[in-house]
Motif scaffolding. Structure first.
Motif, PDB file in Angstrom:
ATOM      1  N   UNK A  32       0.846  -1.190   0.000  1.00  0.00           N
ATOM      2  CA  UNK A  32       0.000   0.000   0.000  1.00  0.00           C
ATOM      3  C   UNK A  32       0.878   1.235   0.000  1.00  0.00           C
ATOM      4  N   UNK A  33       0.445   2.258  -0.727  1.00  0.00           N
ATOM      5  CA  UNK A  33       1.192   3.506  -0.841  1.00  0.00           C
ATOM      6  C   UNK A  33       0.261   4.673  -0.529  1.00  0.00           C
ATOM      7  N   UNK A  34       0.787   5.625   0.223  1.00  0.00           N
ATOM      8  CA  UNK A  34       0.019   6.798   0.640  1.00  0.00           C
ATOM      9  C   UNK A  34       0.883   8.044   0.498  1.00  0.00           C
ATOM     10  N   UNK A  35       0.224   9.163   0.420  1.00  0.00           N
ATOM     11  CA  UNK A  35       0.894  10.456   0.490  1.00  0.00           C
ATOM     12  C   UNK A  35       0.126  11.297   1.496  1.00  0.00           C
ATOM     13  N   UNK A  36       0.776  12.305   2.016  1.00  0.00           N
ATOM     14  CA  UNK A  36       0.130  13.160   3.016  1.00  0.00           C
ATOM     15  C   UNK A  36       0.488  14.619   2.777  1.00  0.00           C
ATOM     16  N   UNK A  86      -4.390   4.114  -5.564  1.00  0.00           N
ATOM     17  CA  UNK A  86      -5.330   3.024  -5.835  1.00  0.00           C
ATOM     18  C   UNK A  86      -5.445   2.820  -7.339  1.00  0.00           C
ATOM     19  N   UNK A  87      -5.245   1.579  -7.759  1.00  0.00           N
ATOM     20  CA  UNK A  87      -5.392   1.212  -9.173  1.00  0.00           C
ATOM     21  C   UNK A  87      -4.635   2.163 -10.106  1.00  0.00           C
ATOM     22  N   UNK A  88      -3.399   2.454  -9.741  1.00  0.00           N
ATOM     23  CA  UNK A  88      -2.536   3.242 -10.606  1.00  0.00           C
ATOM     24  C   UNK A  88      -2.702   4.746 -10.565  1.00  0.00           C
TER      25      UNK A  88
END
Length: 125
Positions: free
Chosen positions: A62-66, A79-81
């Motif tokens: 999982x990848x996130x940014x803030x 999500x999904x590219x």
């Protein structure tokens, strides 16, 4: 005769002084929201809008940014590219994360859980 009185000067640097980065703040908010430990999270891109990721035990990643707005931490998932929406909508029932630092401790408040989580520098190293 004049006497010069010397007073000892002491400069004390806090052993607990630590500047939490935007990536640290991001990891803390995502850890709380996803029920994960910050120790499994990696910084992919530091900076003003950091990108972090983690891999679960089952192999899913999982990848996130803030982004940090005042004392609020707002995240978005990859999500999904593509990047999903910023999770800052009361309308959608998104959790609001706020933070403060006190005596070298990062304190993150989640309005959804009505709880605070605390972190030390070692939680991000």
């Amino acid at each position: 005769m004049k006497f010069l009185h010397l007073l000892p000067l002491c400069f004390v640097a806090s052993a607990h002084a630590y500047d939490f980065t935007n990536a640290d703040l991001c990891k803390a908010a995502v850890a709380i929201d996803m029920g994960r430990d910050t120790s499994i999270m990696k910084t992919k891109n530091a900076g003003e809008i950091p990108v972090i990721s983690y891999t679960r035990d089952d192999g899913d990643s999982f990848t996130y940014r803030c982004k940090i707005v005042g004392n609020q931490i707002i995240w978005s998932g990859f999500i999904e590219g593509q990047w999903g929406r910023w999770r800052d909508s009361v309308e959608y029932g998104d959790t609001t994360f706020t933070y403060r630092v006190s005596n070298g401790t990062l304190i993150v408040h989640s309005d959804m859980a009505e709880a605070e989580s605390t972190y030390q520098a070692r939680d991000f190293q």
